[in-house]
Design a protein around this motif. Sequence first.
Motif, PDB file in Angstrom:
ATOM      1  N   LEU A 106      87.596  80.294   9.704  1.00  0.00           N
ATOM      2  CA  LEU A 106      88.892  79.919  10.273  1.00  0.00           C
ATOM      3  C   LEU A 106      89.004  80.383  11.719  1.00  0.00           C
ATOM      4  CD1 LEU A 106      91.792  78.812   9.982  1.00  0.00           C
ATOM      5  CD2 LEU A 106      92.443  81.058   9.083  1.00  0.00           C
ATOM      6  N   LEU A 107      88.562  81.594  11.995  1.00  0.00           N
ATOM      7  CA  LEU A 107      88.617  82.132  13.357  1.00  0.00           C
ATOM      8  C   LEU A 107      87.837  81.257  14.327  1.00  0.00           C
ATOM      9  CD1 LEU A 107      89.171  84.264  15.530  1.00  0.00           C
ATOM     10  CD2 LEU A 107      87.227  85.562  14.632  1.00  0.00           C
ATOM     11  N   ALA A 108      86.645  80.836  13.933  1.00  0.00           N
ATOM     12  CA  ALA A 108      85.824  80.001  14.818  1.00  0.00           C
ATOM     13  C   ALA A 108      86.531  78.681  15.125  1.00  0.00           C
ATOM     14  CB  ALA A 108      84.468  79.738  14.173  1.00  0.00           C
ATOM     15  N   THR A 109      87.154  78.083  14.114  1.00  0.00           N
ATOM     16  CA  THR A 109      87.862  76.820  14.303  1.00  0.00           C
ATOM     17  C   THR A 109      89.055  76.991  15.233  1.00  0.00           C
ATOM     18  OG1 THR A 109      87.188  76.063  12.110  1.00  0.00           O
ATOM     19  CG2 THR A 109      89.058  74.940  13.142  1.00  0.00           C
ATOM     20  N   LEU A 110      89.830  78.056  15.021  1.00  0.00           N
ATOM     21  CA  LEU A 110      91.015  78.283  15.849  1.00  0.00           C
ATOM     22  C   LEU A 110      90.633  78.592  17.295  1.00  0.00           C
ATOM     23  CD1 LEU A 110      93.288  80.418  13.482  1.00  0.00           C
ATOM     24  CD2 LEU A 110      93.445  77.973  13.990  1.00  0.00           C
TER      25      LEU A 110
ATOM     26  N   THR B  19      90.879  77.061  22.902  1.00  0.00           N
ATOM     27  CA  THR B  19      90.201  77.135  24.203  1.00  0.00           C
ATOM     28  C   THR B  19      89.556  75.829  24.617  1.00  0.00           C
ATOM     29  OG1 THR B  19      88.085  77.848  23.224  1.00  0.00           O
ATOM     30  CG2 THR B  19      89.695  79.570  23.794  1.00  0.00           C
ATOM     31  N   GLY B  20      89.502  74.845  23.702  1.00  0.00           N
ATOM     32  CA  GLY B  20      88.824  73.591  24.002  1.00  0.00           C
ATOM     33  C   GLY B  20      87.324  73.736  24.083  1.00  0.00           C
ATOM     34  N   GLY B  21      86.798  74.799  23.435  1.00  0.00           N
ATOM     35  CA  GLY B  21      85.355  75.009  23.421  1.00  0.00           C
ATOM     36  C   GLY B  21      84.803  75.646  24.660  1.00  0.00           C
ATOM     37  N   ARG B  22      85.702  76.130  25.524  1.00  0.00           N
ATOM     38  CA  ARG B  22      85.224  76.757  26.767  1.00  0.00           C
ATOM     39  C   ARG B  22      84.513  78.072  26.463  1.00  0.00           C
ATOM     40  NH1 ARG B  22      90.493  75.656  28.044  1.00  0.00           N
ATOM     41  NH2 ARG B  22      90.963  77.876  28.132  1.00  0.00           N
TER      42      ARG B  22
ATOM     43  N   ARG C 199      96.196  86.758  12.292  1.00  0.00           N
ATOM     44  CA  ARG C 199      95.603  88.094  12.140  1.00  0.00           C
ATOM     45  C   ARG C 199      94.134  88.112  12.532  1.00  0.00           C
ATOM     46  NH1 ARG C 199      97.095  90.455   6.293  1.00  0.00           N
ATOM     47  NH2 ARG C 199      95.654  92.043   7.065  1.00  0.00           N
ATOM     48  N   ALA C 200      93.447  86.994  12.335  1.00  0.00           N
ATOM     49  CA  ALA C 200      92.008  86.958  12.595  1.00  0.00           C
ATOM     50  C   ALA C 200      91.669  86.869  14.075  1.00  0.00           C
ATOM     51  CB  ALA C 200      91.392  85.754  11.873  1.00  0.00           C
ATOM     52  N   LEU C 201      92.617  86.478  14.921  1.00  0.00           N
ATOM     53  CA  LEU C 201      92.326  86.268  16.334  1.00  0.00           C
ATOM     54  C   LEU C 201      91.885  87.550  17.028  1.00  0.00           C
ATOM     55  CD1 LEU C 201      95.342  83.955  17.278  1.00  0.00           C
ATOM     56  CD2 LEU C 201      92.963  83.259  16.929  1.00  0.00           C
ATOM     57  N   ASP C 202      91.006  87.388  17.988  1.00  0.00           N
ATOM     58  CA  ASP C 202      90.558  88.510  18.818  1.00  0.00           C
ATOM     59  C   ASP C 202      91.723  88.964  19.685  1.00  0.00           C
ATOM     60  OD1 ASP C 202      89.436  90.231  20.675  1.00  0.00           O
ATOM     61  OD2 ASP C 202      87.705  88.948  21.097  1.00  0.00           O
TER      62      ASP C 202
END
Length: 375
Positions: A363-367, A372-375, A21-24
Amino acid sequence: MATVITRLEGGAGILALRGARALDRGEFAATIVTGSGDRLLDEAAAAGLEVRIEPVLRRPIDPRGDLRAFRALSALFAQQNFDVVHTHTSKAGVLGRIAARRAGVPRIVHTYHGFPFHEFQSRAQRGAYVAIERRLGRITDVVLCVGTGVAVEAVRRGLAAPQRIRTIGVAVDGGQPRTTEARDKARQALGIPAGAAVVGAVGRLTYQKAPEDFIAALRQLGRPDVVGVWVGGGELAGRIGQLAARAGRPGSPPAPRVVLAGERTDVPDILPAFDVFALPSRYEGLPTSVVEAMRCEVPVVATAVNAVGDVVIPGETGLLVPPRRPDLLAAAIGYLLDRPAVAARMAATARARIDGRFSTAELLATLTEAYTGGR
């Protein structure tokens, strides 16, 4: 991306759903794939998430059924052309990761909410599960571990390359400190007298949570003024109901009153009913219910397993006892009930320590980084 979980329920289901639910929505189109679920299925649909039910995805080991589930997942992943497959729980973690690899999914992520192996298994069974998880770790791009204790064990066991292992927390937003008004309202909702001493737990009635030890601890506590409350359903509901209703032996303390409240959607609202929160699990990740209790400033007693010690620091933020020791659980509960000032201090310290942590934003930042592998 696909979030794959064997059953969308319990703490693992809550965390998986909150993450999806938190994902953009502009960056990720999330689909939840599950074999079954409870009220969380309705919550996922209400949130506008696509939900795919694959009934052959079931928790018990069943070679024929598991093969059908694997084929169904492989076909689904190939058809939908997912960029990311994120698996949760043991069965979905095994079948989902292999199916994702077979379908050529570019990125595979797995969350350990706990482990399929634990100290209450035979050495051979435990060793087999560890070997399977190590092989799966080779095809997993990121391993997310709920709690530091889980992450440390994943590293120690060699379940994946160290640089692929990450520690995450549960997502718990809200939760107000316990007040007299909140306590009385919660007890009214549960049908409990305002003046009772209440010991409560939240979790599924399963082998993992050891609810029979909760009942045994209340009996050994020997206090007729104590009411036990267990919030949550599960496959052991019938057996635990029988244990709770069973009369004590002649000459023994009276059997405590135990309320089996079943599944509820208002857990944060009824936690203030508890004078002590007690979780007797055999094994755990980082229980959402413990963090929720701490947010409500309810003193906590829990078993010293896996990542529970991340938040329950003995003598500071709560008390820890060994698993399968209802006698020690009873003693710890009694200690806090008899020392309300000490219990209140621990509860206030616990809330202060977790303040600002375990948010949906975290949690959103971690996911996002994992996907994305930090891209």
